[in-house]
Design a protein around this motif. Structure first.
Motif, PDB file in Angstrom:
ATOM      1  N   UNK A 119      12.181  -4.173  -3.217  1.00 48.99           N
ATOM      2  CA  UNK A 119      11.206  -5.102  -2.633  1.00 48.99           C
ATOM      3  C   UNK A 119       9.884  -5.173  -3.388  1.00 48.99           C
ATOM      4  N   UNK A 120       9.509  -4.088  -4.078  1.00 49.59           N
ATOM      5  CA  UNK A 120       8.165  -3.974  -4.629  1.00 49.59           C
ATOM      6  C   UNK A 120       7.845  -5.056  -5.658  1.00 49.59           C
ATOM      7  N   UNK A 121       8.873  -5.606  -6.321  1.00 52.02           N
ATOM      8  CA  UNK A 121       8.619  -6.616  -7.353  1.00 52.02           C
ATOM      9  C   UNK A 121       8.139  -7.944  -6.757  1.00 52.02           C
ATOM     10  N   UNK A 122       8.218  -8.092  -5.452  1.00 49.04           N
ATOM     11  CA  UNK A 122       7.740  -9.317  -4.822  1.00 49.04           C
ATOM     12  C   UNK A 122       6.278  -9.257  -4.413  1.00 49.04           C
ATOM     13  N   UNK A 123       5.567  -8.178  -4.739  1.00 46.46           N
ATOM     14  CA  UNK A 123       4.172  -8.029  -4.337  1.00 46.46           C
ATOM     15  C   UNK A 123       3.233  -8.288  -5.517  1.00 46.46           C
ATOM     16  N   UNK A 124       2.053  -8.797  -5.182  1.00 44.52           N
ATOM     17  CA  UNK A 124       1.061  -9.147  -6.207  1.00 44.52           C
ATOM     18  C   UNK A 124       0.074  -8.026  -6.492  1.00 44.52           C
ATOM     19  N   UNK A 125      -0.191  -7.210  -5.469  1.00 46.07           N
ATOM     20  CA  UNK A 125      -1.188  -6.146  -5.593  1.00 46.07           C
ATOM     21  C   UNK A 125      -0.631  -4.869  -4.988  1.00 46.07           C
ATOM     22  N   UNK A 126      -0.859  -3.757  -5.668  1.00 46.94           N
ATOM     23  CA  UNK A 126      -0.504  -2.447  -5.126  1.00 46.94           C
ATOM     24  C   UNK A 126      -1.767  -1.633  -4.946  1.00 46.94           C
ATOM     25  N   UNK A 127      -1.926  -1.018  -3.781  1.00 48.18           N
ATOM     26  CA  UNK A 127      -3.138  -0.243  -3.485  1.00 48.18           C
ATOM     27  C   UNK A 127      -2.741   1.200  -3.185  1.00 48.18           C
ATOM     28  N   UNK A 128      -3.424   2.124  -3.840  1.00 50.07           N
ATOM     29  CA  UNK A 128      -3.192   3.548  -3.596  1.00 50.07           C
ATOM     30  C   UNK A 128      -4.539   4.252  -3.568  1.00 50.07           C
ATOM     31  N   UNK A 152       0.838  -1.199   0.000  1.00 54.93           N
ATOM     32  CA  UNK A 152       0.000   0.000   0.000  1.00 54.93           C
ATOM     33  C   UNK A 152       0.873   1.249   0.000  1.00 54.93           C
ATOM     34  N   UNK A 153       0.308   2.340  -0.512  1.00 54.36           N
ATOM     35  CA  UNK A 153       1.012   3.618  -0.433  1.00 54.36           C
ATOM     36  C   UNK A 153       0.971   4.104   1.019  1.00 54.36           C
ATOM     37  N   UNK A 208      -1.284  -6.069 -10.340  1.00 58.36           N
ATOM     38  CA  UNK A 208      -2.633  -5.560 -10.106  1.00 58.36           C
ATOM     39  C   UNK A 208      -2.537  -4.255  -9.324  1.00 58.36           C
ATOM     40  N   UNK A 209      -3.192  -3.223  -9.833  1.00 59.77           N
ATOM     41  CA  UNK A 209      -3.258  -1.943  -9.117  1.00 59.77           C
ATOM     42  C   UNK A 209      -4.703  -1.688  -8.726  1.00 59.77           C
ATOM     43  N   UNK A 253       5.490   3.556  -6.908  1.00 55.61           N
ATOM     44  CA  UNK A 253       5.885   2.151  -7.009  1.00 55.61           C
ATOM     45  C   UNK A 253       4.686   1.221  -6.881  1.00 55.61           C
ATOM     46  N   UNK A 254       3.810   1.471  -5.920  1.00 53.43           N
ATOM     47  CA  UNK A 254       2.678   0.553  -5.728  1.00 53.43           C
ATOM     48  C   UNK A 254       1.671   0.643  -6.874  1.00 53.43           C
ATOM     49  N   UNK A 255       1.649   1.767  -7.585  1.00 51.22           N
ATOM     50  CA  UNK A 255       0.690   1.910  -8.686  1.00 51.22           C
ATOM     51  C   UNK A 255       1.245   1.456 -10.032  1.00 51.22           C
TER      52      UNK A 255
END
Length: 204
Positions: A96-105, A75-76, A135-136, A128-130
């Motif tokens: 680290x962000x490339x290891x996440x499946x979903x980004x929420x902002x 998350x942002x 998935x954003x 980065x999260x968006x």
């Protein structure tokens, strides 16, 4: 007379010619029927570019929807997201962000006629999260959806200043190579979900 003066003079004369009874009138018909709300128009425009739109009425409904997304969620640093998703990691760094499946902002504004989100970096660390996870998910209050780009920019232009980084997002990431074959998600999220809150404001 310079070229600039000639162009400005032509514009002034055309504006004067389009005045009726002292009132300016547009030569173009209204772009949006008055019966269509900005939320409805934004939803239609977003879905036309392969985005997904969910309209909710309160924070509880937002939370329930977010719980349906599996995998690792980043998350942002928007305060509302820490409340909605307390167990998620806040604004992971680039390594680290490339290891996440979903980004929420959240989104600070949106443009109904194109289905575009407007993210202001002065309000949250969203880039980065968006832009990196496949998935954003973006959350926006209905009150900050505007018909046009001009209206949205006027809203984010505060105190005679604007953020040095404003991101415009229209649907999932897409690109086309020289043979014009369209590919989704090559340089960004493969899916975009926008949650519109019509209830009491969440993101301000």
């Amino acid at each position: 007379m310079s070229s600039r003066e000639a162009i400005l003079g032509s514009i002034r004369s055309h504006l004067a010619a389009n005045a009726v009874d002292g009132q300016s009138r547009s030569v173009f018909p209204p772009a949006v029927p008055p019966t269509v709300s900005v939320v409805e128009l934004f939803k239609e425009s977003l879905e036309a570019v392969d985005g997904h739109c969910i309209v909710v009425q309160n924070e509880e409904e937002v939370t329930q929807i977010l719980k349906n997304f599996g995998g690792r969620i980043a998350i942002s640093d928007a305060p509302v997201l820490s409340r909605l998703l307390p167990e998620s990691e806040i604004a992971p760094n680039a390594s680290e962000i490339f290891g996440f499946d979903v980004g929420v902002s959240t989104a600070q504004a949106a443009i109904a006629e194109t289905g575009t989100l407007v993210l202001d970096s002065a309000c949250e660390r969203h880039r980065l999260v968006s832009l990196v996870p496949p998935v954003h998910v973006a959350i926006i209050d209905a009150a900050t959806i505007f018909h046009t780009l001009g209206e949205a920019l006027a809203f984010v232009y505060r105190n005679n200043d604007i953020s040095p980084a404003v991101t415009f997002i229209t649907g999932p990431s897409r690109t086309a190579h020289i043979e014009l074959t369209l590919a989704i998600g090559v340089h960004g999220p493969q899916e975009l979900y926008v949650i519109i809150n019509e209830g009491p404001p969440l993101t301000r």
